[in-house]
Scaffold this motif. Structure first.
Motif, PDB file in Angstrom:
ATOM      1  N   THR A 129     -27.099  -1.384 -23.440  1.00 32.05           N
ATOM      2  CA  THR A 129     -26.879  -0.659 -21.865  1.00 32.05           C
ATOM      3  C   THR A 129     -27.753   0.238 -21.466  1.00 32.05           C
ATOM      4  O   THR A 129     -28.275   0.690 -22.207  1.00 32.05           O
ATOM      5  N   ALA A 130     -27.682   0.637 -20.212  1.00 34.54           N
ATOM      6  CA  ALA A 130     -28.496   1.556 -19.499  1.00 34.54           C
ATOM      7  C   ALA A 130     -27.340   2.797 -19.061  1.00 34.54           C
ATOM      8  O   ALA A 130     -26.457   2.282 -18.804  1.00 34.54           O
ATOM      9  N   ARG A 131     -28.078   3.896 -18.771  1.00 32.89           N
ATOM     10  CA  ARG A 131     -27.092   4.974 -17.999  1.00 32.89           C
ATOM     11  C   ARG A 131     -27.887   5.078 -16.497  1.00 32.89           C
ATOM     12  O   ARG A 131     -29.139   5.115 -16.617  1.00 32.89           O
ATOM     13  N   PRO A 132     -26.966   5.361 -15.821  1.00 34.35           N
ATOM     14  CA  PRO A 132     -27.810   5.913 -14.397  1.00 34.35           C
ATOM     15  C   PRO A 132     -28.692   6.987 -14.416  1.00 34.35           C
ATOM     16  O   PRO A 132     -29.841   6.913 -13.472  1.00 34.35           O
ATOM     17  N   ASP A 133     -28.824   7.741 -15.546  1.00 34.00           N
ATOM     18  CA  ASP A 133     -29.606   9.044 -15.262  1.00 34.00           C
ATOM     19  C   ASP A 133     -30.784   8.894 -16.447  1.00 34.00           C
ATOM     20  O   ASP A 133     -31.838   9.528 -16.477  1.00 34.00           O
ATOM     21  N   GLN A 134     -31.012   7.790 -16.881  1.00 36.50           N
ATOM     22  CA  GLN A 134     -31.872   7.211 -17.878  1.00 36.50           C
ATOM     23  C   GLN A 134     -33.300   6.993 -17.072  1.00 36.50           C
ATOM     24  O   GLN A 134     -33.290   6.251 -16.059  1.00 36.50           O
ATOM     25  N   PRO A 135     -34.279   7.357 -17.586  1.00 39.52           N
ATOM     26  CA  PRO A 135     -35.519   7.133 -17.129  1.00 39.52           C
ATOM     27  C   PRO A 135     -36.095   5.822 -16.911  1.00 39.52           C
ATOM     28  O   PRO A 135     -35.861   4.960 -17.995  1.00 39.52           O
ATOM     29  N   VAL A 136     -36.537   5.232 -16.081  1.00 39.90           N
ATOM     30  CA  VAL A 136     -37.015   3.853 -15.845  1.00 39.90           C
ATOM     31  C   VAL A 136     -37.849   3.505 -16.892  1.00 39.90           C
ATOM     32  O   VAL A 136     -37.657   2.478 -17.431  1.00 39.90           O
TER      33      VAL A 136
ATOM     34  N   PHE B  30     -35.080  -8.833 -23.079  1.00 43.43           N
ATOM     35  CA  PHE B  30     -33.938  -9.084 -22.204  1.00 43.43           C
ATOM     36  C   PHE B  30     -34.367  -9.085 -20.864  1.00 43.43           C
ATOM     37  O   PHE B  30     -35.608  -8.102 -20.738  1.00 43.43           O
ATOM     38  N   THR B  31     -33.870  -9.737 -19.941  1.00 46.95           N
ATOM     39  CA  THR B  31     -34.236  -9.732 -18.556  1.00 46.95           C
ATOM     40  C   THR B  31     -33.542  -8.363 -17.826  1.00 46.95           C
ATOM     41  O   THR B  31     -33.805  -8.253 -16.448  1.00 46.95           O
ATOM     42  N   SER B  32     -32.414  -8.213 -18.186  1.00 48.24           N
ATOM     43  CA  SER B  32     -31.587  -7.226 -17.446  1.00 48.24           C
ATOM     44  C   SER B  32     -30.613  -6.479 -18.571  1.00 48.24           C
ATOM     45  O   SER B  32     -30.637  -6.872 -19.605  1.00 48.24           O
ATOM     46  N   ALA B  33     -30.146  -5.517 -17.985  1.00 45.70           N
ATOM     47  CA  ALA B  33     -29.004  -4.744 -18.674  1.00 45.70           C
ATOM     48  C   ALA B  33     -27.898  -4.028 -17.847  1.00 45.70           C
ATOM     49  O   ALA B  33     -28.018  -3.616 -16.791  1.00 45.70           O
ATOM     50  N   PRO B  34     -26.873  -4.274 -18.378  1.00 50.50           N
ATOM     51  CA  PRO B  34     -25.589  -3.444 -17.716  1.00 50.50           C
ATOM     52  C   PRO B  34     -26.052  -1.888 -17.573  1.00 50.50           C
ATOM     53  O   PRO B  34     -26.515  -1.296 -18.624  1.00 50.50           O
ATOM     54  N   VAL B  35     -25.651  -1.411 -16.252  1.00 47.22           N
ATOM     55  CA  VAL B  35     -25.715   0.141 -16.237  1.00 47.22           C
ATOM     56  C   VAL B  35     -24.290   0.622 -16.417  1.00 47.22           C
ATOM     57  O   VAL B  35     -23.434   0.146 -15.711  1.00 47.22           O
ATOM     58  N   VAL B  36     -24.103   1.706 -17.496  1.00 55.79           N
ATOM     59  CA  VAL B  36     -22.624   2.149 -17.552  1.00 55.79           C
ATOM     60  C   VAL B  36     -22.551   3.582 -17.219  1.00 55.79           C
ATOM     61  O   VAL B  36     -23.410   4.324 -17.580  1.00 55.79           O
ATOM     62  N   ASP B  37     -21.345   4.012 -16.727  1.00 54.75           N
ATOM     63  CA  ASP B  37     -20.914   5.517 -16.730  1.00 54.75           C
ATOM     64  C   ASP B  37     -20.484   6.154 -17.829  1.00 54.75           C
ATOM     65  O   ASP B  37     -20.492   5.559 -19.173  1.00 54.75           O
TER      66      ASP B  37
END
Length: 203
Positions: A13-20, A32-39
């Protein structure tokens, strides 16, 4: 077949504040082609895809400028929150795989996060579904026989599989059991169709 039968778990998973750039490395490392973003509470708030990460991240080659082409000035996003897709669409472990396929085709998505009371427990991608479809007949046969044996005994059913189509013959000629056998077989990854018949109809 349900989401829990085909999903990939655990999921990155990724976080909203994580660097691109950091997320780009994660996707590339894991393929992976994508990852969920979690708070911070583990709730899915979006999805970040390869396309999101690529947008405006590769500058025009300086040699291109030699020819006098006008190059637009771009400023790449720095955090996942700036590029992620929202709102997030999630499914539960019990979601029917057929419904997931329809969602992916209708909404043009490549991956859907799987959530329960604990948060994100997996992800279903197009590759996961293709892998299920590609399961060889011998593996499908073994799985169907095993599950039917647990329900009605090892000698109760005659089972064959060809190109994902499962043929089941009920030696005891019980309509209720045939329905249960149908449901059991349809839950096996790699099964495209199930045909259940009584022994009398075969003779």
């Amino acid at each position: 077949m349900r989401a829990q039968d085909v999903m990939t778990s655990p999921v990155v998973t990724a976080r909203p504040d994580q660097p691109v750039k950091e997320v780009a490395a994660l996707l590339a490392e894991h393929g992976f082609t994508s990852a969920p973003v979690v708070d911070d509470d583990g709730r899915v708030v979006g999805m970040v895809t390869e396309a999101d990460v690529l947008r405006d991240r590769i500058p025009v080659d300086a040699r291109t400028r030699i020819w006098g082409d006008e190059v637009p000035e771009v400023h790449p996003a720095q955090t996942v929150a700036e590029v992620m897709s929202t709102p997030a669409v999630a499914i539960t472990p019990g979601t029917d795989a057929a419904a997931i396929v329809r969602m992916m085709l209708d909404d043009h998505v490549r991956a859907v996060p799987v959530v329960d009371g604990r948060g994100v427990v997996g992800i279903v991608t197009r590759r996961d579904l293709l892998r299920a479809i590609a399961t060889d007949d011998a593996t499908v046969l073994t799985a169907v026989r095993s599950r039917l044996s647990a329900y009605g005994g090892g000698d109760r059913w005659s089972v064959t599989v060809y190109d994902g189509v499962v043929e089941i013959v009920d030696d005891f000629d019980d309509a209720t059991d045939r329905h249960v056998a149908q449901v059991i077989a349809e839950s096996v990854p790699g099964v495209a169709e199930v045909r259940v018949r009584s022994r009398e109809s075969v003779l």
